[in-house]
Design a protein around this motif. Structure first.
Motif, PDB file in Angstrom:
ATOM      1  N   ASN A 190       0.817  -1.216   0.000  1.00 52.50           N
ATOM      2  CA  ASN A 190       0.000   0.000   0.000  1.00 52.50           C
ATOM      3  C   ASN A 190       0.851   1.267   0.000  1.00 52.50           C
ATOM      4  O   ASN A 190       0.422   2.299  -0.528  1.00 52.50           O
ATOM      5  CB  ASN A 190      -0.951  -0.005   1.197  1.00 52.50           C
ATOM      6  CG  ASN A 190      -2.140  -0.936   0.982  1.00 52.50           C
ATOM      7  OD1 ASN A 190      -2.703  -0.985  -0.104  1.00 52.50           O
ATOM      8  ND2 ASN A 190      -2.499  -1.690   2.007  1.00 52.50           N
ATOM      9  N   ASP A 225       0.316   4.022  -2.700  1.00 59.99           N
ATOM     10  CA  ASP A 225       0.120   5.418  -2.280  1.00 59.99           C
ATOM     11  C   ASP A 225       0.987   6.357  -3.115  1.00 59.99           C
ATOM     12  O   ASP A 225       0.557   7.465  -3.469  1.00 59.99           O
ATOM     13  CB  ASP A 225       0.464   5.578  -0.798  1.00 59.99           C
ATOM     14  CG  ASP A 225      -0.603   4.999   0.118  1.00 59.99           C
ATOM     15  OD1 ASP A 225      -1.728   4.776  -0.367  1.00 59.99           O
ATOM     16  OD2 ASP A 225      -0.306   4.766   1.301  1.00 59.99           O
ATOM     17  N   ARG A 267      -0.645   6.769  -6.379  1.00 55.98           N
ATOM     18  CA  ARG A 267      -1.790   7.693  -6.269  1.00 55.98           C
ATOM     19  C   ARG A 267      -1.317   9.138  -6.260  1.00 55.98           C
ATOM     20  O   ARG A 267      -1.978  10.029  -6.809  1.00 55.98           O
ATOM     21  CB  ARG A 267      -2.569   7.417  -4.983  1.00 55.98           C
ATOM     22  CG  ARG A 267      -3.388   6.146  -4.977  1.00 55.98           C
ATOM     23  CD  ARG A 267      -4.316   6.087  -3.769  1.00 55.98           C
ATOM     24  NE  ARG A 267      -4.911   4.764  -3.621  1.00 55.98           N
ATOM     25  CZ  ARG A 267      -4.419   3.812  -2.852  1.00 55.98           C
ATOM     26  NH1 ARG A 267      -3.312   4.024  -2.161  1.00 55.98           N
ATOM     27  NH2 ARG A 267      -5.001   2.635  -2.785  1.00 55.98           N
ATOM     28  N   ASP A 274      -7.309  -0.918 -10.654  1.00 63.04           N
ATOM     29  CA  ASP A 274      -8.600  -1.256 -10.042  1.00 63.04           C
ATOM     30  C   ASP A 274      -8.476  -1.313  -8.522  1.00 63.04           C
ATOM     31  O   ASP A 274      -9.351  -0.827  -7.798  1.00 63.04           O
ATOM     32  CB  ASP A 274      -9.106  -2.600 -10.567  1.00 63.04           C
ATOM     33  CG  ASP A 274      -9.523  -2.529 -12.032  1.00 63.04           C
ATOM     34  OD1 ASP A 274      -9.737  -1.397 -12.520  1.00 63.04           O
ATOM     35  OD2 ASP A 274      -9.610  -3.586 -12.670  1.00 63.04           O
ATOM     36  N   TYR A 275      -7.383  -1.913  -8.030  1.00 69.68           N
ATOM     37  CA  TYR A 275      -7.205  -2.021  -6.572  1.00 69.68           C
ATOM     38  C   TYR A 275      -7.037  -0.638  -5.938  1.00 69.68           C
ATOM     39  O   TYR A 275      -7.598  -0.348  -4.877  1.00 69.68           O
ATOM     40  CB  TYR A 275      -5.987  -2.888  -6.250  1.00 69.68           C
ATOM     41  CG  TYR A 275      -5.628  -2.840  -4.780  1.00 69.68           C
ATOM     42  CD1 TYR A 275      -6.404  -3.499  -3.836  1.00 69.68           C
ATOM     43  CD2 TYR A 275      -4.534  -2.083  -4.334  1.00 69.68           C
ATOM     44  CE1 TYR A 275      -6.103  -3.427  -2.486  1.00 69.68           C
ATOM     45  CE2 TYR A 275      -4.228  -2.007  -2.986  1.00 69.68           C
ATOM     46  CZ  TYR A 275      -5.014  -2.682  -2.066  1.00 69.68           C
ATOM     47  OH  TYR A 275      -4.723  -2.595  -0.732  1.00 69.68           O
ATOM     48  N   TYR A 293      -8.195   2.272  -6.728  1.00 73.60           N
ATOM     49  CA  TYR A 293      -9.334   3.187  -6.683  1.00 73.60           C
ATOM     50  C   TYR A 293     -10.660   2.504  -6.357  1.00 73.60           C
ATOM     51  O   TYR A 293     -11.718   3.125  -6.469  1.00 73.60           O
ATOM     52  CB  TYR A 293      -9.439   3.942  -8.008  1.00 73.60           C
ATOM     53  CG  TYR A 293      -8.209   4.793  -8.266  1.00 73.60           C
ATOM     54  CD1 TYR A 293      -7.982   5.948  -7.517  1.00 73.60           C
ATOM     55  CD2 TYR A 293      -7.279   4.422  -9.231  1.00 73.60           C
ATOM     56  CE1 TYR A 293      -6.844   6.718  -7.736  1.00 73.60           C
ATOM     57  CE2 TYR A 293      -6.140   5.200  -9.454  1.00 73.60           C
ATOM     58  CZ  TYR A 293      -5.930   6.345  -8.709  1.00 73.60           C
ATOM     59  OH  TYR A 293      -4.809   7.110  -8.918  1.00 73.60           O
ATOM     60  N   ASP A 294     -10.616   1.250  -5.971  1.00 74.42           N
ATOM     61  CA  ASP A 294     -11.827   0.524  -5.583  1.00 74.42           C
ATOM     62  C   ASP A 294     -11.694   0.156  -4.104  1.00 74.42           C
ATOM     63  O   ASP A 294     -10.897  -0.698  -3.735  1.00 74.42           O
ATOM     64  CB  ASP A 294     -12.001  -0.734  -6.430  1.00 74.42           C
ATOM     65  CG  ASP A 294     -13.293  -1.491  -6.116  1.00 74.42           C
ATOM     66  OD1 ASP A 294     -13.968  -1.116  -5.129  1.00 74.42           O
ATOM     67  OD2 ASP A 294     -13.613  -2.443  -6.828  1.00 74.42           O
ATOM     68  N   GLU A 295     -12.480   0.799  -3.251  1.00 75.75           N
ATOM     69  CA  GLU A 295     -12.379   0.576  -1.812  1.00 75.75           C
ATOM     70  C   GLU A 295     -12.710  -0.857  -1.424  1.00 75.75           C
ATOM     71  O   GLU A 295     -12.286  -1.332  -0.361  1.00 75.75           O
ATOM     72  CB  GLU A 295     -13.315   1.532  -1.071  1.00 75.75           C
ATOM     73  CG  GLU A 295     -12.910   2.997  -1.201  1.00 75.75           C
ATOM     74  CD  GLU A 295     -13.848   3.911  -0.427  1.00 75.75           C
ATOM     75  OE1 GLU A 295     -14.821   3.380   0.165  1.00 75.75           O
ATOM     76  OE2 GLU A 295     -13.609   5.127  -0.409  1.00 75.75           O
ATOM     77  N   ASN A 296     -13.450  -1.549  -2.249  1.00 75.17           N
ATOM     78  CA  ASN A 296     -13.853  -2.927  -1.921  1.00 75.17           C
ATOM     79  C   ASN A 296     -12.895  -3.976  -2.487  1.00 75.17           C
ATOM     80  O   ASN A 296     -13.078  -5.170  -2.240  1.00 75.17           O
ATOM     81  CB  ASN A 296     -15.268  -3.187  -2.444  1.00 75.17           C
ATOM     82  CG  ASN A 296     -16.303  -2.292  -1.777  1.00 75.17           C
ATOM     83  OD1 ASN A 296     -16.248  -2.078  -0.569  1.00 75.17           O
ATOM     84  ND2 ASN A 296     -17.240  -1.771  -2.564  1.00 75.17           N
TER      85      ASN A 296
END
Length: 484
Positions: free
Chosen positions: A87, A91, A94, A159-160, A162-165
């Motif tokens: 992560n 980050d 992002r 996808d990972y 920006y997708d919280e789920n």
């Protein structure tokens, strides 16, 4: 006045700040950096240091504090997980608002990791990156004429991010013994050692952890690692990890060897904890070390020779103050390469471990990985200055350009660092070094007639034992006391 615990933590933080691994450390005179009062220094020297030494956290000889394996384990108990590290990478992606199939320079990612991770976490990061590539979250793009070495964000990674789920999947099953290798063979032992043995192995295990695993399959061994080592010392037997483990391994039955490999493989794959005693040392899942491994296809006789020769050399080096240097230089000419090689040979003869492409890079080796790993591991970096070096560094050409990208980032992040020693070979200074190195005090080796004198000064500096040292402060002179 600081508490005893605060003083203790300040001392131990020196090992963290210097990113020390087992058998690395710092000189006694660096205690001044703790900025303690006279009374606090007294508590440190008279109470805390003896306690830590008795606990086996460090050893002290030749005015050098050397971190032990136990100290290394204890220093980095609370580590980030693989998912935390992944992560941190995402980050950074992002931060640049990366979209699918877009890239960010690889050196930006590596510097971000170096800044945010401790040594164990940093080594684990390379394994995390390897898993992210295998799972196709990211892809590492090699350097080309049109593009530098980059990390490319793939669709699954996008996808990972920006997708919280979305759930990150880092599960991989690693097989430490390749198919077709006899489980009781020397080749199987050597393949396992590539994963857990060397200090920059993907899943490095300290001596105490290795012993706890082998003790699980051979109950006849002494009940503790300390007792085992004391017994070997008493019998004048080697205490080098690879040598004693190899001897025990050879004595195991076929079933015991299979069981031993199963325990090791469960550690490598971070499955259920192996042995209760491992958890007493710290979080066993976090005792990991560097990324890549290479299977060594030794014959039986070659392995037994390497166990005796390589580890004998390592044992001899451990008995010394084993500092290390990385030499950054450009291949100006064959005579210049030979001069650098001669310098490296002289440093080795002076008890200093040298990371040098001429020693370490062979066909099939990853040059980029070598430069990244060794620049991070070395205690000091020697930069051999010539006009060609400056040109390639400033234009980011070839290996010099990559090395200087790492060097310049380190210098910018830590202007007070003294890790980098400029060595002028062909001058003047402003023509031989990039601007960030021009103002740093270095060694002048542009005159071969003065080589021995300058070399001696360089070795003193690497050992942090300058010829001229500040004397201890005395008491107030009698004539002043009388006046008072």
């Amino acid at each position: 006045m600081k508490t005893k615990k605060q003083i203790r933590n300040l001392f131990l933080e020196r090992f963290e700040i210097l990113k020390c691994r087992p058998n690395q450390g710092f000189m006694f005179n660096q205690l001044y950096a703790l900025s303690l009062t006279r009374d606090e220094y007294k508590v440190l020297i008279e109470q805390i240091l003896p306690e830590l030494e008795d606990d086996g956290i460090y050893t002290f000889n030749n005015a050098f504090f050397r971190l032990t394996e136990k100290g290394y384990d204890n220093l980095y108990i609370n580590m980030k997980t693989e998912y935390d590290i992944a992560n941190i990478i995402f980050d950074k992606c992002r931060e640049f608002s990366l979209k699918s199939n877009q890239v960010v320079k690889w050196n930006i990612i590596t510097e971000h990791l170096r800044k945010n991770l401790n040594p164990k976490e940093l080594n684990l990061a390379w394994l995390v990156i390897d898993k992210l590539c295998q799972k196709e979250y990211i892809k590492l793009e090699p350097e080309s004429e049109s593009m530098p070495h980059c990390l490319r964000l793939l669709e699954l990674g996008y996808d990972y991010m920006y997708d919280e789920n979305a759930i990150l999947d880092l599960s991989t099953r690693i097989q430490i013994i390749p198919d077709g290798i006899e489980i009781a063979s020397n080749e199987a032992f050597n393949a396992m050692w590539e994963w857990i043995g060397e200090q920059n192995a993907p899943k490095y295990l300290t001596g105490s952890m290795l012993y706890n695993i082998i003790l699980k399959v051979n109950k006849a061994l002494p009940p503790t690692y300390d007792l085992f080592l004391n017994k070997r010392r008493k019998n004048n037997e080697s205490t080098t990890r690879k040598e004693w483990l190899y001897e025990i391994f050879k004595s195991l039955s076929q079933e015991q060897k299979s069981s031993f490999f199963n325990y090791v493989e469960s550690f490598v794959n971070q499955t259920a904890p192996i042995i209760g005693t491992l958890e007493a040392i710290g979080n066993w899942q976090n005792n990991t070390d560097v990324l890549q491994f290479t299977h060594v296809n030794d014959t039986n006789s070659a392995l037994s020779q390497s166990v005796a020769a390589v580890d004998k050399k390592a044992e001899q080096q451990e008995a010394k103050m084993h500092l290390s240097v990385f030499i950054s230089y450009s291949w100006d000419s064959e005579s210049h390469k030979q001069w650098v090689l001669n310098l490296a040979d002289r440093l080795c003869a002076a008890g200093i471990y040298v990371y040098l492409d001429q020693y370490d890079l062979r066909m099939g080796k990853d040059m980029t990985r070598f430069m990244e790993n060794t620049l991070n591991k070395a205690d000091r970096i020697l930069v051999i200055g010539t006009p060609k070096y400056k040109e390639r560094a400033m234009e980011r050409k070839k290996g010099v350009g990559f090395e200087y990208s790492i060097i310049s980032a380190d210098l910018m992040n830590n202007l007070d660092t003294d890790r980098f020693i400029p060595i002028l070979r062909v001058g003047p200074n402003e023509d031989a070094f990039p601007p960030l190195l021009q103002s740093r005090i270095g060694a002048f080796m542009d005159n071969d007639d003065n080589f021995d004198k300058v070399f001696e000064e360089l070795v003193h500096e690497i050992y942090n034992m300058p010829k001229v040292q500040r004397p201890p402060l005395g008491a107030m002179p009698d004539f002043l006391q009388k006046n008072n």
